[in-house]
Enzyme design. Structure first.
Site, short mmCIF file in Angstrom:
data_model
loop_
_atom_site.label_atom_id
_atom_site.label_comp_id
_atom_site.label_asym_id
_atom_site.label_seq_id
_atom_site.Cartn_x
_atom_site.Cartn_y
_atom_site.Cartn_z
N LYS A 1 0.84 -1.19 0.00
CA LYS A 1 0.00 0.00 0.00
C LYS A 1 0.88 1.25 0.00
O LYS A 1 1.48 1.61 1.02
CB LYS A 1 -0.91 0.05 1.23
CG LYS A 1 -2.01 1.09 1.06
CD LYS A 1 -2.49 1.69 2.37
CE LYS A 1 -1.81 2.99 2.71
NZ LYS A 1 -2.06 4.10 1.80
N GLY B 1 6.45 5.22 8.86
CA GLY B 1 5.50 6.33 9.01
C GLY B 1 5.50 6.85 10.43
O GLY B 1 6.54 6.86 11.09
N SER B 2 4.33 7.28 10.88
CA SER B 2 4.26 7.98 12.16
C SER B 2 4.15 7.01 13.35
O SER B 2 3.62 5.91 13.21
CB SER B 2 3.05 8.91 12.16
OG SER B 2 1.88 8.14 11.96
N GLY C 1 2.07 3.48 13.84
CA GLY C 1 2.90 2.34 14.25
C GLY C 1 2.33 1.63 15.47
O GLY C 1 2.30 0.40 15.54
N GLU D 1 8.56 15.80 16.58
CA GLU D 1 8.95 15.74 15.18
C GLU D 1 8.08 16.69 14.36
O GLU D 1 6.85 16.61 14.40
CB GLU D 1 8.82 14.32 14.65
CG GLU D 1 9.29 14.20 13.21
CD GLU D 1 9.30 12.76 12.72
OE1 GLU D 1 8.28 12.08 12.87
OE2 GLU D 1 10.34 12.34 12.18
P1 NAP Z 1 1.22 8.08 8.45
O1 NAP Z 1 -0.22 8.39 8.63
O2 NAP Z 1 1.91 7.25 9.47
O3 NAP Z 1 1.35 7.42 6.99
C1 NAP Z 1 2.32 6.46 6.60
C2 NAP Z 1 1.62 5.34 5.81
O4 NAP Z 1 0.71 4.66 6.68
C3 NAP Z 1 0.79 5.84 4.64
O5 NAP Z 1 0.83 4.88 3.60
C4 NAP Z 1 -0.58 5.90 5.25
O6 NAP Z 1 -1.61 5.85 4.30
C5 NAP Z 1 -0.59 4.67 6.11
N1 NAP Z 1 -1.59 4.69 7.18
C6 NAP Z 1 -2.26 5.75 7.71
N2 NAP Z 1 -3.13 5.35 8.66
C7 NAP Z 1 -3.03 4.01 8.74
C8 NAP Z 1 -3.67 3.02 9.53
N3 NAP Z 1 -4.58 3.32 10.44
N4 NAP Z 1 -3.32 1.73 9.36
C9 NAP Z 1 -2.37 1.38 8.46
N5 NAP Z 1 -1.73 2.28 7.67
C10 NAP Z 1 -2.05 3.58 7.80
O7 NAP Z 1 2.05 9.39 8.28
P2 NAP Z 1 1.48 10.78 7.69
O8 NAP Z 1 0.21 11.15 8.33
O9 NAP Z 1 1.52 10.71 6.22
O10 NAP Z 1 2.60 11.75 8.23
C11 NAP Z 1 2.50 12.15 9.57
C12 NAP Z 1 3.84 12.12 10.24
O11 NAP Z 1 4.42 10.81 10.15
C13 NAP Z 1 4.88 13.00 9.63
O12 NAP Z 1 4.71 14.32 10.00
C14 NAP Z 1 6.13 12.38 10.17
O13 NAP Z 1 6.33 12.82 11.48
C15 NAP Z 1 5.83 10.91 10.19
N6 NAP Z 1 6.40 10.22 9.02
C16 NAP Z 1 7.57 9.57 9.17
C17 NAP Z 1 8.17 8.96 8.09
C18 NAP Z 1 9.47 8.26 8.22
O14 NAP Z 1 10.23 8.19 7.26
N7 NAP Z 1 9.76 7.66 9.38
C19 NAP Z 1 7.57 9.02 6.83
C20 NAP Z 1 6.35 9.70 6.70
C21 NAP Z 1 5.78 10.28 7.81
P3 NAP Z 1 -2.27 7.21 3.70
O15 NAP Z 1 -1.21 8.25 3.72
O16 NAP Z 1 -2.64 6.79 2.32
O17 NAP Z 1 -3.43 7.52 4.54
#
Ligand code: NAP
Ligand code: MG
Length: 482
Positions: free
Chosen positions: A179, A232-233, A237, A385
């Site tokens: 995904k 991701g976040s 996680g 962050e």
């Molecule tokens: P996020 O919500 O954690 O998104 C990362 C991935 O997880 C995306 O593919 C997202 O899908 C998916 N996701 C979202 N909700 C989910 C759920 N309930 N169950 C399973 N998968 C799910 O991150 P974000 O909202 O895009 O970004 C928020 C913060 O995350 C950023 O500000 C940053 O602090 C952190 N982040 C960290 C990294 C890293 O490299 N460690 C990368 C990105 C973000 P959708 O986006 O399609 O909803």
């Protein structure tokens, strides 16, 4: 900016074919530089994940039991095709995520190709061991593929971080339900087509696009998935860890960071400032290992703040398509709002905004690179962050003070230390709570070196042989010789 004549249209990719999502619905994918629609992309749901998991299950035996060297050869071919289509993938990635073309060409795509080749080489080297237990038995281990793997990818390095997971999983003989982030799916959809062309059998590499709260959640809960790997976040996680408990899925989590970059007064200050600036402003600060806290020894503090602010002012912010752009927009209006909110929070907390932190223009999600000075360790801009181009510069007195501040957050992904004193850099590197420590440099990653953190930075490590262990399960076999 070039407008596409027609909107790209993307269905799901399941069992080697493009299929319509069962909802019949599509989301609009935007160009973050000018907010124009680039593509309409299938919004998958639980039913689509069921179909993808069934395809992955069906394909598993064939892929897992293929001659390992043949699996490797298919992956080498995949790498060759990605290399041949490099410019097309660079353009897709740059437009979809707002990343400067130059950076994607120099950094992301070479890393993607290197990653696939590195794990192609692993395919036929995943050995078990003969373990001597007693004379009347032949006792040995095998490493068997984990099964069907759910792969959830973020939007900051869609193809590169995706491939960090996909390549080792494929090399091990796992089949995949992938995904991508809803806002950056294009490069991965194209890469999966190239994988099919290279000979990855239908059903091995499936993509279900759509929302995290729907498709991601369905993957995490699915009883037919054996492992989930996620970047991701921390909040998502945490949900993955809970969801995985249902069928005791294996999980690997690569979450956020608030990495400290420590600059001692005896360091090469110009080199340190140069690297500290790219450490926080590269990819518009949307990097999990961004050096967002720049810790500077008191004697060098004013000099570093000055030089860093001057560098920030010279960064060319602009169209990701332009060859001379240093920094593109943030990926989404939501991410832009988060960053601007944190700039306000920092000001209200009493930190001094030396430069930047303003929205640029009214179309596209551009924010000027920001430097906060006089940041106190307890402030939110030093603890949380931001995931944007905002540096917090914090003074420290001595080694002990620096280590205390550096280790004083919930994160532990990465850190940097700058000093000419060889004893000190080793001592500090050992004392830092971080999965990676850079000494007199900042930001390098390589697929051969373990990558990850603990605490709010995640669980487990990616890269290298760790990933091979992570996508396989050991089996002990006991053959009686009596
Ligand atoms: P996020 O919500 O954690 O998104 C990362 C991935 O997880 C995306 O593919 C997202 O899908 C998916 N996701 C979202 N909700 C989910 C759920 N309930 N169950 C399973 N998968 C799910 O991150 P974000 O909202 O895009 O970004 C928020 C913060 O995350 C950023 O500000 C940053 O602090 C952190 N982040 C960290 C990294 C890293 O490299 N460690 C990368 C990105 C973000 P959708 O986006 O399609 O909803
Ligand atoms: Mg996009």
């Amino acid at each position: 900016m070039n407008q596409p004549s027609t909107l790209q249209h993307h269905d799901l990719l399941i069992d080697g074919r493009r299929i319509r999502p069962s909802s019949g619905q599509y989301g609009v994918d935007l160009d973050p530089a000018d907010e124009t629609p680039i593509a309409e992309v299938a919004l998958g749901n639980q039913a689509d994940v069921d179909v993808a998991v069934a395809a992955a299950r069906k394909a598993f035996d064939g892929w897992a039991n293929m001659r390992a060297a043949d699996r490797g050869r298919i992956l080498y071919k995949f790498a060759d095709l990605v290399e041949q289509h490099q410019e097309e993938l660079v353009a897709l990635e740059s437009r979809d995520a707002g990343k400067p073309v130059g950076a994607v060409r120099r950094q992301d795509l070479p890393a993607v190709i290197d990653t696939i080749r590195y794990y192609a080489g692993w395919a036929d080297k995943i050995n078990g061991q003969v373990v001597p237990v007693r004379p009347d038995a032949l006792t040995y281990t095998r490493r068997e593929p984990m099964g069907v793997v759910g792969i959830i990818i973020p939007w900051n390095f869609p193809l590169m971080i995706g491939m960090w997971k996909i390549a080792p999983a494929l090399a091990c003989g796992c089949t995949l339900v992938v995904k991508p982030a809803e806002i950056t799916p294009l490069s991965m959809l194209r890469a999966a087509e190239l994988a099919l062309e290279a000979g990855v059998p239908p059903g091995v590499f499936n993509i279900v696009t759509g929302k995290g709260s729907v498709v991601g959640e369905a993957i995490v809960q699915h009883a037919g998935i054996d492992k989930v790997t996620f970047t991701g976040s921390p909040s998502v996680g945490r949900g993955i860890m809970r969801g995985a408990a249902g069928n005791f899925k294996r999980i690997t989590l690569e979450l956020g960071g608030k990495s400290a970059n420590l600059i001692f007064a005896d360091a090469n200050i110009d080199a340190a400032v140069r690297a500290a600036a790219s450490g926080i402003f590269f990819n518009t600060g949307q990097v999990c290992s961004a050096g967002s806290r720049i810790l500077v020894q008191r004697e060098a503090y004013d000099e570093v703040v000055d030089k860093l602010a001057n560098r920030a002012k010279t960064i060319r912010v602009g169209s990701p398509a332009a060859a001379d752009t240093h920094m593109g927009p943030l990926v989404s209006s939501r991410q832009m709002k988060t960053v601007l909110d944190y700039v306000d929070i920092g000001k209200k907390e009493g930190a001094k905004l030396v430069t930047g932190g303003e929205r640029l223009g009214s179309k596209g999600y551009f924010v000027s690179p920001a430097v906060f000075a006089d940041v106190k360790h307890e402030m939110r801009v030093s603890q949380e962050e931001i995931f944007g181009p905002v540096a917090s510069v914090i003074p420290f007195e001595d080694e002990q003070d620096a280590i205390r501040i550096a280790n004083g957050t919930a994160y532990s992904l990465a850190a940097g230390v700058w000093s000419a004193n060889i004893t000190r850099v080793h001592h500090v590197a050992n004392a830092l709570k971080a999965g990676t420590v850079w000494i007199n440099t900042y930001g390098y990653t390589d697929i051969r070196l373990p990558w990850g953190g603990s605490g709010d930075s995640g669980l487990g490590r990616e890269h290298g042989d760790t990933a091979i262990e992570d996508f396989t399960e050991p089996k002990s076999i006991w053959l009686s010789l009596r």
